[in-house]
Write a protein that holds these residues in place. Structure first.
Motif, mmCIF file in Angstrom:
data_model
loop_
_atom_site.group_PDB
_atom_site.id
_atom_site.type_symbol
_atom_site.label_atom_id
_atom_site.label_comp_id
_atom_site.label_asym_id
_atom_site.label_seq_id
_atom_site.Cartn_x
_atom_site.Cartn_y
_atom_site.Cartn_z
ATOM 1 N N CYS A 383 1.212 -0.973 -0.096
ATOM 2 C CA CYS A 383 0.222 -0.087 -0.002
ATOM 3 C C CYS A 383 0.554 1.098 -0.302
ATOM 4 C CB CYS A 383 -0.853 -0.269 1.068
ATOM 5 S SG CYS A 383 -2.489 0.841 1.631
ATOM 6 N N TYR A 387 1.475 4.305 -2.898
ATOM 7 C CA TYR A 387 1.243 5.707 -3.059
ATOM 8 C C TYR A 387 1.947 6.270 -2.838
ATOM 9 C CZ TYR A 387 -4.341 5.418 -1.579
ATOM 10 O OH TYR A 387 -5.478 5.528 -1.496
ATOM 11 N N ALA A 390 2.498 6.626 -6.836
ATOM 12 C CA ALA A 390 0.852 7.368 -7.645
ATOM 13 C C ALA A 390 1.477 9.007 -7.383
ATOM 14 C CB ALA A 390 0.224 7.127 -6.748
ATOM 15 N N CYS A 398 5.064 12.975 -0.708
ATOM 16 C CA CYS A 398 5.521 12.195 -0.585
ATOM 17 C C CYS A 398 6.657 11.161 0.838
ATOM 18 C CB CYS A 398 6.012 11.006 -1.561
ATOM 19 S SG CYS A 398 8.420 11.511 -1.636
ATOM 20 N N GLU A 406 -3.124 10.791 2.881
ATOM 21 C CA GLU A 406 -4.163 9.696 1.921
ATOM 22 C C GLU A 406 -4.691 8.052 1.380
ATOM 23 O OE1 GLU A 406 -4.647 11.855 -1.011
ATOM 24 O OE2 GLU A 406 -3.349 13.518 -0.607
ATOM 25 N N ILE A 407 -4.054 7.218 2.342
ATOM 26 C CA ILE A 407 -4.047 6.552 2.811
ATOM 27 C C ILE A 407 -5.466 6.163 3.181
ATOM 28 C CG2 ILE A 407 -3.649 3.661 3.767
ATOM 29 C CD1 ILE A 407 -0.826 4.671 2.240
ATOM 30 N N ASP A 410 -8.576 7.980 1.496
ATOM 31 C CA ASP A 410 -9.039 6.737 0.909
ATOM 32 C C ASP A 410 -9.607 5.386 0.852
ATOM 33 O OD1 ASP A 410 -7.893 8.821 -0.997
ATOM 34 O OD2 ASP A 410 -5.984 7.442 -2.128
ATOM 35 N N LYS A 530 -6.694 12.096 -8.647
ATOM 36 C CA LYS A 530 -5.878 10.809 -8.102
ATOM 37 C C LYS A 530 -6.452 9.496 -8.754
ATOM 38 C CE LYS A 530 -6.089 13.199 -4.399
ATOM 39 N NZ LYS A 530 -6.060 13.921 -2.904
ATOM 40 N N GLN A 533 -4.616 6.128 -7.064
ATOM 41 C CA GLN A 533 -4.048 5.553 -6.071
ATOM 42 C C GLN A 533 -5.322 4.810 -5.722
ATOM 43 O OE1 GLN A 533 -3.553 8.728 -6.186
ATOM 44 N NE2 GLN A 533 -1.942 9.791 -5.647
#
Length: 546
Positions: A383, A387, A390, A398, A406-407, A410, A530, A533
């Motif tokens: 994961c 990400y 991406a 990042c 973001e994880i 999402d 996005k 992702q």
């Protein structure tokens, strides 16, 4: 979010009734009296809007009515003063969220209207709070600006929360209705029927009701639109940042729910049926003790993060992704970084942000375990790698905190929101309009957090407690006006078109059809941002599988 304190309750329902006849409106220009199905209520006009606060839409669910289906309010004589909010629904303390006086006597509505005369669209707003906190009286949800600019009758309300509002057990069956689950959902259904019966008294059109909500409220707006018993009553929905319920993360299975209530009864030395008689604080405290241990040490495996509605075959016939998509027009809104609500300052679940790859791996693993209990570190590594790749391809940050944000967002929000929209576009018979709200919060907050939409929808971003987080300059005021205008236009015509937005078509997955509001161009139609992702969650079969 934690920067949105709730409004303190100031008056209980029964004490607000007076027996003097209504005075002529001209004698006290600020006093406005209307007749509801329960009796006369007196609100107050401030500027261009009349507000009615604390109007009962159901009988207090006390004593034998705890865990019962909502009953119509007892009619009253004389004029009931409706100028103060009531106590919020009974709830426990959540970190960074001050809790005002709460009570089981909380089933009241608040109404803002430009004028009790006329026939305007009605917007019913369902507050969020993970099905365990929040209130319609929170300052962020003051309906005056939305009612005035939008030309709407705006309704907010309280519903039962936590163990008192969302659960299931046959020993709690209501002898009159046969219901034994999801009392908070039943409250919402009762509120909608009350609005339909009383909209005209407040200047609303009972045939034009739009249901709107954020977070848990956005999920339940979608759920209510799927109920056959409300077909024809709900004209359209605005679903904002929903986390559609599914076990094990955001709902208990029916069997786990039975286990939890039985465990609560044992802790309190009583039976499940007799839980109606124990003090609310003791009941809710025992319930929270069931879910306090680490995930692996709990007596149940579901309800690992939030404990929303439970599938009971009636109030929730099945999980949303297993049911047809709503047969009404939909305005679907999400924020660009839903997860920064949880990884930024004042998170309701405060955790230190990861500082390096090892900490990121642990943080991602903890997020994944909420939805996949048996996952191992391999999936967390995959994961994080997906990400990071991406983000690099898109030129986005990042660092560990950004990736974790973001994880998180999402996994439980953006993935399913976008996939539900795509499913509606494929299978639905009504238009769905998609919006991504992208206006960034001010430092030390970051991104566009979950719940960042509410202060702009209600125009309350300018309040002193919110302006340091969301801003109150010309751009913020313009964004608020655009969002209000879009929602009001949707409530009026089923199309959210405004003079300040470009040509915005219904959502089509393969074409530019998502309105990005608050980005560099203020309001631009683009392809869904996005998307790369989101492919990770499809590849690993993340629930809900659509």
């Amino acid at each position: 979010m934690a920067s949105q304190p709730q409004a303190a309750g100031k008056r209980r329902g029964a004490s607000a009734v007076v027996t003097d006849p209504p005075r002529p409106r001209a004698a006290t220009a600020s006093r406005v009296v209307v007749r509801t199905s329960g009796g006369l209520v007196a609100g107050e006009r401030a500027g261009h809007v009349a507000a009615f606060r604390g109007v009962p839409y159901a009988r207090p669910p006390l004593g034998a009515l705890r865990f019962a289906s909502p009953r119509p309010p007892e009619p009253w004589n004389g004029v009931r003063e409706a100028t103060h909010f009531t106590d919020v629904s009974f709830q426990s303390v959540i970190p960074n969220r001050p809790v005002p006086p709460s009570s089981e006597d909380s089933l009241y509505a608040n109404v803002w209207t430009p004028d009790p005369g006329g026939s305007r669209p009605v917007l019913v707003y369902i507050h969020g709070g993970g099905w365990q906190a929040g209130a319609g009286s929170m300052p962020a949800y003051d309906g005056a600006r939305l009612a005035q600019r939008g030309g709407l009758v705006v309704v907010t309300f309280n519903y039962r929360l936590g163990a008192l509002g969302f659960g299931l057990h046959e020993d709690l069956t209501d002898p009159d209705t046969g219901h034994f689950a999801n009392w908070g959902l039943q409250d919402q259904e009762a509120l909608l029927r009350w609005v339909h019966a009383n909209a005209a008294a407040f200047g609303g059109d009972p045939g034009n009701i739009t249901v709107c909500g954020t977070s848990a409220g956005g999920a339940t707006a979608w759920q209510l639109a799927l109920l056959p018993g409300l077909r024809g009553l709900i004209r359209r929905i605005v679903s904002i940042s929903p986390s559609h319920v599914t076990p094990p993360a955001t709902s208990l299975t029916p069997e786990d729910c039975r286990t939890a209530y039985q465990a609560v009864a044992r802790r309190l030395g009583t039976t499940v049926a007799e839980l109606r008689e124990v003090p609310a604080a003791a009941l809710v405290g025992a319930w929270e003790e069931i879910f306090a241990p680490p995930l692996e040490d709990r007596i149940v495996g579901s309800g690992r993060w939030y404990r929303g509605p439970v599938v009971d075959g009636r109030t929730m016939p099945a999980y949303d992704h297993l049911l047809p998509t709503p047969g009404v027009p939909v305005l679907s809104i999400h924020t660009s970084t839903e997860g920064s609500f949880y990884t930024g300052p004042a998170s309701p679940q405060p955790l230190p942000a990861p500082r390096d790859d090892a900490e990121l791996r642990r943080a991602v693993h903890d997020v994944l375990r909420l939805g996949e209990p048996d996952t191992d570190g391999t999936l967390a590594d995959a994961c994080a790698a997906a990400y990071r790749a991406a983000a690099r391809d898109a030129g986005a940050p990042c660092d560990p905190r950004s990736l974790w944000t973001e994880i998180w967002g999402d996994a439980f929000f953006r993935h399913q929101i976008v996939r539900f929209a795509e499913r509606h576009a494929r299978l639905g018979t009504t238009p769905l309009y998609a919006m991504e709200f992208a206006h960034p919060a001010l430092p030390p907050h970051f991104g566009t957090p979950h719940e960042a939409t509410s202060p702009f929808l209600f125009g309350t971003h300018r309040l002193p407690q919110f302006a340091p987080v969301f801003g109150d300059g010309p751009v913020e005021r313009l964004l608020s006006d655009i969002l209000i205008d879009a929602v009001a236009a949707f409530a009026r015509t089923s199309a959210p078109h405004t003079p300040n937005t470009p040509d915005w078509p219904p959502f089509t997955p393969d074409a530019p059809s998502t309105l990005v509001l608050g980005g560099p161009g203020i309001a631009e139609v683009a392809r869904t941002p996005k998307l790369a992702q989101l492919g990770f969650w499809d590849a690993v079969g993340w629930a809900p599988r659509l």
